[in-house]
Design an enzyme around this catalytic site. Sequence first.
Site, PDB file in Angstrom:
ATOM      1  N   GLU A  68      -1.350  -7.930  -5.237  1.00 50.31           N
ATOM      2  CA  GLU A  68      -2.099  -7.634  -6.448  1.00 50.31           C
ATOM      3  C   GLU A  68      -2.425  -8.948  -7.164  1.00 50.31           C
ATOM      4  O   GLU A  68      -1.560  -9.814  -7.285  1.00 50.31           O
ATOM      5  CB  GLU A  68      -1.183  -6.735  -7.294  1.00 50.31           C
ATOM      6  CG  GLU A  68      -1.503  -6.620  -8.733  1.00 50.31           C
ATOM      7  CD  GLU A  68      -0.355  -5.938  -9.510  1.00 50.31           C
ATOM      8  OE1 GLU A  68      -0.617  -5.460 -10.592  1.00 50.31           O
ATOM      9  OE2 GLU A  68       0.789  -5.909  -9.002  1.00 50.31           O
ATOM     10  N   ASP A 171      14.459 -18.523  -7.687  1.00 53.95           N
ATOM     11  CA  ASP A 171      13.706 -19.778  -7.839  1.00 53.95           C
ATOM     12  C   ASP A 171      13.031 -19.774  -9.213  1.00 53.95           C
ATOM     13  O   ASP A 171      11.830 -19.967  -9.348  1.00 53.95           O
ATOM     14  CB  ASP A 171      12.649 -19.889  -6.724  1.00 53.95           C
ATOM     15  CG  ASP A 171      12.081 -21.304  -6.581  1.00 53.95           C
ATOM     16  OD1 ASP A 171      12.561 -22.219  -7.291  1.00 53.95           O
ATOM     17  OD2 ASP A 171      11.160 -21.495  -5.771  1.00 53.95           O
TER      18      ASP A 171
HETATM   19  P1  ADP Z   1       3.715 -21.309  -3.689  1.00 55.02           P
HETATM   20  O1  ADP Z   1       4.547 -20.373  -2.871  1.00 55.02           O
HETATM   21  O2  ADP Z   1       2.811 -22.120  -2.849  1.00 55.02           O
HETATM   22  O3  ADP Z   1       4.531 -22.163  -4.637  1.00 55.02           O
HETATM   23  P2  ADP Z   1       3.022 -19.444  -5.833  1.00 55.02           P
HETATM   24  O4  ADP Z   1       3.429 -18.093  -5.390  1.00 55.02           O
HETATM   25  O5  ADP Z   1       3.919 -20.135  -6.820  1.00 55.02           O
HETATM   26  O6  ADP Z   1       2.736 -20.400  -4.579  1.00 55.02           O
HETATM   27  O7  ADP Z   1       1.544 -19.313  -6.423  1.00 55.02           O
HETATM   28  C1  ADP Z   1       0.815 -20.452  -6.843  1.00 55.02           C
HETATM   29  C2  ADP Z   1       0.186 -20.188  -8.199  1.00 55.02           C
HETATM   30  O8  ADP Z   1      -0.731 -19.099  -8.106  1.00 55.02           O
HETATM   31  C3  ADP Z   1       1.192 -19.766  -9.252  1.00 55.02           C
HETATM   32  O9  ADP Z   1       1.698 -20.859  -9.953  1.00 55.02           O
HETATM   33  C4  ADP Z   1       0.412 -18.846 -10.145  1.00 55.02           C
HETATM   34  O10 ADP Z   1      -0.248 -19.579 -11.165  1.00 55.02           O
HETATM   35  C5  ADP Z   1      -0.625 -18.256  -9.233  1.00 55.02           C
HETATM   36  N1  ADP Z   1      -0.261 -16.883  -8.797  1.00 55.02           N
HETATM   37  C6  ADP Z   1       0.836 -16.509  -8.083  1.00 55.02           C
HETATM   38  N2  ADP Z   1       0.829 -15.201  -7.833  1.00 55.02           N
HETATM   39  C7  ADP Z   1      -0.296 -14.712  -8.399  1.00 55.02           C
HETATM   40  C8  ADP Z   1      -0.885 -13.395  -8.485  1.00 55.02           C
HETATM   41  N3  ADP Z   1      -0.299 -12.333  -7.920  1.00 55.02           N
HETATM   42  N4  ADP Z   1      -2.063 -13.267  -9.136  1.00 55.02           N
HETATM   43  C9  ADP Z   1      -2.666 -14.347  -9.671  1.00 55.02           C
HETATM   44  N5  ADP Z   1      -2.172 -15.595  -9.644  1.00 55.02           N
HETATM   45  C10 ADP Z   1      -1.005 -15.778  -9.015  1.00 55.02           C
END
Ligand code: ADP
Length: 267
Positions: A68, A171
Amino acid sequence: MGGGCVNAAVRLSDGERSYFVKLNQARRLDMFIAESGGLQEIRATKTLRAPRPLCYGTAGDQAYLVMEYIELNPGRGAAGGQAGRRLAAMHRNLAGGFGWRRDNTIGATVQPNRRCNDWVRFWREQRLGFQLELAARNGHGGRLQRRGEKLLAGLPALISHAPVPSLLHGDLWCGNMARDPEGRPVVYDPAVYYGDREADLAMTELFGGFSSDFYAAYREAWPLDAGYGVRKILYNLYHILNHLNLFGDGYLGQAEGMIDRLLAELH
Ligand code: ADP
């Protein structure tokens, strides 16, 4: 979208619906399967909001995880009183033992989660010991290993508060929490397992960004045990060792300093 620390990220939209897609090499699919399970585990508690995972798989040489899409507002406001209360409520979800039903990753590093009923043993073998061994393989022998061994032997004296196995985000730095458009706190990019809730709280303090309202609300919902101030060093040492293994020498001094500080408590 640029992406986070580990993966590339894409927003897919048909104008009406949006999806957040994480991409990595096909051989990393297992990491996405674990992440999907972790998001589900958090969502099942109905406490902190987490994105709903939709599907994962490989396409050509890439692995993907689709979830989502949530319009996220990062920044200090995210980790306020509501987030503190909800985190405490999430931590009330207990398992029969420490660990999880599968291993996952912390950053890009494997995080072992073999079930174990003894928290001291779990922290010794699957957290600090595991990262120390990785560090040795990465060329950090010598003093770090000698002092580290001493610390592992002293763990029973440092961890004596008999924690329960709480569901942890795993984390929880400020980059993994934001607010949705309704102002609700959202967490993502988890490394879940069941463990001492203090490990989550310690990590919130490691890089800052969580407000005093957050801590006050958490403690009101579930007060902390005496001795947290020392144990938080022990819990954050895991993440600093992981940083040493992922990003190199820059973290060696910090890791050794933390070990010295903990060994001083044992005298
Ligand atoms: P990684 O595993 O590479 O560290 P993240 O899961 O932290 O990646 O996601 C990177 C960035 O994308 C996050 O810091 C956040 O700002 C954004 N993000 C993460 N999940 C979502 C989501 N479901 N919808 C919109 N933006 C998201």
